[in-house]
Design a protein around this motif. Structure first.
Motif, mmCIF file in Angstrom:
data_model
loop_
_atom_site.group_PDB
_atom_site.id
_atom_site.type_symbol
_atom_site.label_atom_id
_atom_site.label_comp_id
_atom_site.label_asym_id
_atom_site.label_seq_id
_atom_site.Cartn_x
_atom_site.Cartn_y
_atom_site.Cartn_z
ATOM 1 N N UNK A 162 0.671 -0.566 -0.022
ATOM 2 C CA UNK A 162 0.029 -0.088 0.068
ATOM 3 C C UNK A 162 1.017 1.025 0.210
ATOM 4 N N UNK A 163 2.035 1.157 0.979
ATOM 5 C CA UNK A 163 3.278 2.572 0.639
ATOM 6 C C UNK A 163 3.796 2.235 -0.965
ATOM 7 N N UNK A 164 3.518 1.530 -1.622
ATOM 8 C CA UNK A 164 4.673 1.433 -2.818
ATOM 9 C C UNK A 164 4.232 2.434 -3.687
ATOM 10 N N UNK A 165 4.766 3.082 -4.757
ATOM 11 C CA UNK A 165 4.474 4.312 -5.629
ATOM 12 C C UNK A 165 4.656 3.453 -6.551
ATOM 13 N N UNK A 166 3.112 4.019 -8.108
ATOM 14 C CA UNK A 166 3.198 3.231 -9.147
ATOM 15 C C UNK A 166 3.920 2.375 -9.663
ATOM 16 N N UNK A 179 -2.401 -14.631 -6.958
ATOM 17 C CA UNK A 179 -3.262 -13.224 -5.118
ATOM 18 C C UNK A 179 -2.612 -12.534 -5.079
ATOM 19 N N UNK A 180 -1.615 -12.851 -5.495
ATOM 20 C CA UNK A 180 -0.435 -11.457 -5.209
ATOM 21 C C UNK A 180 -0.430 -10.693 -6.282
ATOM 22 N N UNK A 181 -0.816 -11.121 -7.514
ATOM 23 C CA UNK A 181 -0.487 -10.388 -9.169
ATOM 24 C C UNK A 181 -1.817 -9.943 -8.943
ATOM 25 N N UNK A 182 -3.703 -10.568 -8.663
ATOM 26 C CA UNK A 182 -4.754 -9.380 -8.167
ATOM 27 C C UNK A 182 -4.455 -8.602 -7.494
ATOM 28 N N UNK A 183 -4.000 -8.833 -6.680
ATOM 29 C CA UNK A 183 -4.074 -7.430 -5.279
ATOM 30 C C UNK A 183 -2.906 -6.299 -5.537
ATOM 31 N N UNK A 184 -2.321 -6.506 -6.785
ATOM 32 C CA UNK A 184 -1.381 -5.464 -6.971
ATOM 33 C C UNK A 184 -2.162 -4.599 -8.551
ATOM 34 N N UNK A 185 -2.711 -5.513 -8.607
ATOM 35 C CA UNK A 185 -3.559 -4.713 -10.187
ATOM 36 C C UNK A 185 -4.268 -4.092 -9.835
ATOM 37 N N UNK A 186 -5.288 -4.538 -8.135
ATOM 38 C CA UNK A 186 -6.809 -3.732 -7.661
ATOM 39 C C UNK A 186 -6.067 -2.625 -7.091
ATOM 40 N N UNK A 187 -4.782 -2.774 -6.512
ATOM 41 C CA UNK A 187 -4.423 -1.350 -5.887
ATOM 42 C C UNK A 187 -3.796 -0.250 -6.746
ATOM 43 N N UNK A 188 -3.592 -1.113 -8.357
ATOM 44 C CA UNK A 188 -3.216 0.170 -9.166
ATOM 45 C C UNK A 188 -4.446 1.000 -9.623
ATOM 46 N N UNK A 189 -5.967 0.238 -9.932
ATOM 47 C CA UNK A 189 -6.420 0.071 -10.529
ATOM 48 C C UNK A 189 -7.014 1.389 -9.519
ATOM 49 N N UNK A 190 -7.473 0.888 -8.236
ATOM 50 C CA UNK A 190 -7.847 2.206 -7.282
ATOM 51 C C UNK A 190 -7.336 3.459 -7.256
ATOM 52 N N UNK A 191 -6.026 3.408 -7.185
ATOM 53 C CA UNK A 191 -5.187 4.361 -7.556
ATOM 54 C C UNK A 191 -5.679 5.461 -8.948
ATOM 55 N N UNK A 192 -5.520 4.430 -9.721
ATOM 56 C CA UNK A 192 -5.728 5.454 -10.604
ATOM 57 C C UNK A 192 -7.518 5.662 -10.801
#
Length: 119
Positions: free
Chosen positions: A62-66, A103-116
């Motif tokens: 959650x605290x990583x940059x895009x 699962x990790x890939x899905x989590x990271x993709x979700x995080x990216x799409x939420x930020x966008x």
């Protein structure tokens, strides 16, 4: 002639019935008994609880940059490729790692799409 033929047909039918009953008694009945005894054994035996491996947490990402998230996705996809390659080359692979990596890939993709979506 006709009566003798009819009698031989009756004898043949009776012999067929006897063979059929013998076949059922020899092959089907023991299998049925095994199924019943197996069901009883399963009902009596205690259930074993299999431990489930915990899935990776999204909190650390959650605290990583895009850009860092994109790099993490790339690394996870690379790891998934290596796992698949390990299966194809008949190496020993831990199967739960497939689930965890996906699962990790899905989590990271979700995080990216939420930020966008929030921008």
């Amino acid at each position: 002639g006709d009566q003798a033929a009819a009698e031989s047909q009756v004898r043949a039918a009776a012999m067929f019935r006897i063979l059929l009953v013998a076949f059922v008694a020899l092959f089907v009945a023991p299998a049925y008994a095994l199924i019943i005894s197996g069901a009883r054994a399963a009902a009596i035996a205690p259930r074993v609880i299999v431990p489930v491996m915990a899935l990776p947490s999204i909190d650390d990402a959650k605290n990583l940059t895009e850009e860092e998230i994109a790099q993490e996705i790339f690394n996870a996809k690379k790891e998934l490729f290596e796992l698949r390659k390990g299966i194809k080359t008949r190496q020993q692979v831990k199967p739960h790692l497939f689930t965890h990596t996906k699962h990790r890939i899905a989590q990271l993709n979700t995080l990216l799409s939420q930020r966008e979506a929030s921008q």
